[in-house]
Design a protein around this motif. Structure first.
Motif, PDB file in Angstrom:
ATOM      1  N   LYS A 207       0.875  -1.166  -0.284  1.00  0.00           N
ATOM      2  CA  LYS A 207      -0.108   0.010   0.183  1.00  0.00           C
ATOM      3  C   LYS A 207       0.414   1.644  -0.130  1.00  0.00           C
ATOM      4  O   LYS A 207       0.118   2.443  -0.023  1.00  0.00           O
ATOM      5  N   ILE A 208       1.969   0.832   0.047  1.00  0.00           N
ATOM      6  CA  ILE A 208       2.627   2.034  -0.002  1.00  0.00           C
ATOM      7  C   ILE A 208       2.838   3.073  -1.462  1.00  0.00           C
ATOM      8  O   ILE A 208       3.646   4.528  -1.985  1.00  0.00           O
ATOM      9  N   ARG A 209       2.381   2.128  -2.936  1.00  0.00           N
ATOM     10  CA  ARG A 209       2.278   2.649  -4.052  1.00  0.00           C
ATOM     11  C   ARG A 209       0.962   2.349  -3.570  1.00  0.00           C
ATOM     12  O   ARG A 209      -0.313   1.652  -4.072  1.00  0.00           O
ATOM     13  N   PRO A 210      -0.226   3.315  -4.876  1.00  0.00           N
ATOM     14  CA  PRO A 210      -1.429   3.905  -5.307  1.00  0.00           C
ATOM     15  C   PRO A 210      -1.799   2.412  -6.052  1.00  0.00           C
ATOM     16  O   PRO A 210      -1.224   2.333  -6.924  1.00  0.00           O
ATOM     17  N   ASN A 211      -2.981   2.342  -6.479  1.00  0.00           N
ATOM     18  CA  ASN A 211      -3.993   1.747  -6.798  1.00  0.00           C
ATOM     19  C   ASN A 211      -5.046   2.322  -7.390  1.00  0.00           C
ATOM     20  O   ASN A 211      -4.993   3.613  -7.426  1.00  0.00           O
ATOM     21  N   LYS A 212      -5.964   1.889  -8.330  1.00  0.00           N
ATOM     22  CA  LYS A 212      -7.097   2.566  -8.877  1.00  0.00           C
ATOM     23  C   LYS A 212      -7.718   3.271  -7.438  1.00  0.00           C
ATOM     24  O   LYS A 212      -8.661   4.393  -7.712  1.00  0.00           O
TER      25      LYS A 212
END
Length: 458
Positions: A207-212
């Protein structure tokens, strides 16, 4: 080899933003550009810069905390001015590091990544799209937070203002910095986030990277902040369709020192900020009675979020990043439920808004006593939603934005008061009325001096 190049690149970024001449600097360091998509991916995995560097000033002016006279007297001139919402421009240090340079450092990382994607050929198309979506999301998030601190409050339909922020869209530090208009700033943020939604994956490993879901959620937060309720509702619902899991506080050990784990089930996107720690450190911060008094005894957040320092003074412990060292500056499911509930009510769907609100509250109140909330009209429903919103989201980098927007509505406007010691050692009260020009901070003086940008007028 990739690691060596990455370290070189990061070193350049750090050397640029640690210099007080930032935004007026001519770099004299040569470095290796990222040469593959993997290099760019490694750059965006640099958690302390990519998921940190959020502004402290977005929390430091709210009505959620206070500090005692002794703590106030030991703070630097800048933090004293910050605490009392000083009328004059801030002292020479101006908080330029943690509240200006650091977020622009992260914007620099995003711009390096986006530019490198234009130059680097080949590679996995799916990874390329994800990296571009990452860069747009990252830059948009910092632009938005900067606008909450350094630009006037804005609602859709307002007259435009020239006091936006510099929209740095290039890593070339030779380019002059110019303040955009406020309307242009929001339009850039919204446009870039809409592009990122098309590029980001549905799922990410960490979750340190974004998703939609994260991009929809950030867009919903921004649209709520400017009163675009229909689009905020659409985007909050899109986020919740992808991630709607709520923790049940009834089944947690809420008496723990820090009840919430980092990257817990509700977190959509992880972010944190240690900024303004000199003012807001847990050892000196006390929750206002105005906030603490809102929680009833069967509200489990009263135990989950607060612990007594003395019999009548409480500190906050409910950080969604699991530590008092920094506040949670990311995005979580509970916020999206509240955005959806408020926007349902504001668009005339009162009963649906109450149903959405109760989806959250059943996980927050003692299940043996909880009675679902009901409302007979829009005002009653809004009062309930906004009360629960304040109780659910303290120290998330959200309250300041809420004060700015709600102060535009006489039904929900508020005057904030703080007490501090004068130079003569006498107690003095600072007052921040609704809609006051001090809801827009001055850009640090040394940044104005080095860049020749216009300073905010009050």
């Amino acid at each position: 080899m990739m690691k060596t190049k990455l370290i070189t690149l990061l070193g350049l970024c750090l050397s640029i933003v640690s210099c007080k001449d930032f935004l007026a600097l001519k770099p004299d360091t040569s470095y290796s550009h990222p040469e593959t998509l993997e290099d760019i991916n490694a750059l965006l995995n640099y958690e302390s810069r990519v998921n940190g560097n959020y502004l402290g000033n977005i929390e430091s002016g709210t009505d959620d905390f206070e500090i005692d006279f002794s703590s106030y007297s030991t703070r630097s001139a800048y933090y004293q001015e910050l605490y009392r919402w000083a009328e004059e421009p801030f002292s020479e240090d101006g908080g330029a590091g943690e509240n200006w340079l650091f977020p622009y450092e992260t914007i620099l990382y995003a711009n390096v990544a986006l530019e490198s994607l234009e130059r680097v050929k080949g590679g996995d198309p799916e990874l390329r799209n994800r990296l571009k979506g990452d860069g747009l999301f990252l830059r948009s998030y910092r632009f938005f937070q900067l606008m909450q601190v350094y630009s006037p409050a804005y609602l859709v339909g307002d007259q435009n203002s020239p006091y936006g922020i510099p929209l740095r869209l290039s890593s070339n530090v030779n380019e002059p910095s110019v303040r955009s208009s406020v309307k242009d700033g929001y339009q850039r943020i919204i446009d870039d986030l809409n592009k990122s939604i098309q590029l980001l994956p549905e799922e990410v490993s960490y979750k340190i990277r974004p998703n939609k879901s994260a991009a929809y959620a950030l867009l919903a937060r921004i649209q709520l902040s400017i009163g675009d309720y229909e689009h905020a509702l659409e985007n909050a619902q899109q986020s919740l369709q992808r991630n709607s899991k709520l923790m049940d506080y009834n089944s947690m050990d809420l008496s723990a020192a820090y009840p919430f784990m980092p990257l817990n089930d509700e977190v959509i996107y992880h972010g944190k900020s240690s900024a303004s720690g000199s003012l807001m450190a847990s050892s000196r911060l006390t929750i206002t009675q105005d906030l603490y008094g809102m929680y009833k005894d069967d509200d489990l957040r009263k135990t989950a979020f607060f612990v007594a320092r003395t019999p009548s003074r409480y500190r906050f412990k409910g950080f969604y990043n699991g530590s008092a060292a920094s506040y949670f500056a990311g995005i979580a499911v509970d916020e999206m439920v509240l955005v959806a509930a408020e926007c349902l009510v504001r668009t005339g769907k009162v009963s649906e808004g109450m149903e959405m609100l109760n989806r959250l509250l059943v996980h927050r109140y003692d299940r043996t006593t909880f009675v679902p909330r009901t409302a007979t009209n829009e005002l009653e429903a809004l009062q309930l939603v906004l009360e629960e919103r304040r109780k659910e989201l303290p120290f998330r980098g959200i309250r300041w934005t809420d004060l700015r927007r709600l102060n535009r509505d006489p039904r929900f406007s508020k005057t904030i008061r703080r007490r501090f010691l004068s130079d003569d050692g006498e107690p003095v009260e600072a007052i921040l009325p609704p809609g006051d020009s001090r809801y827009c901070y001055y850009i640090p003086p040394q940044v104005i001096e080095k860049s020749s940008m216009i300073q905010t007028k009050r």
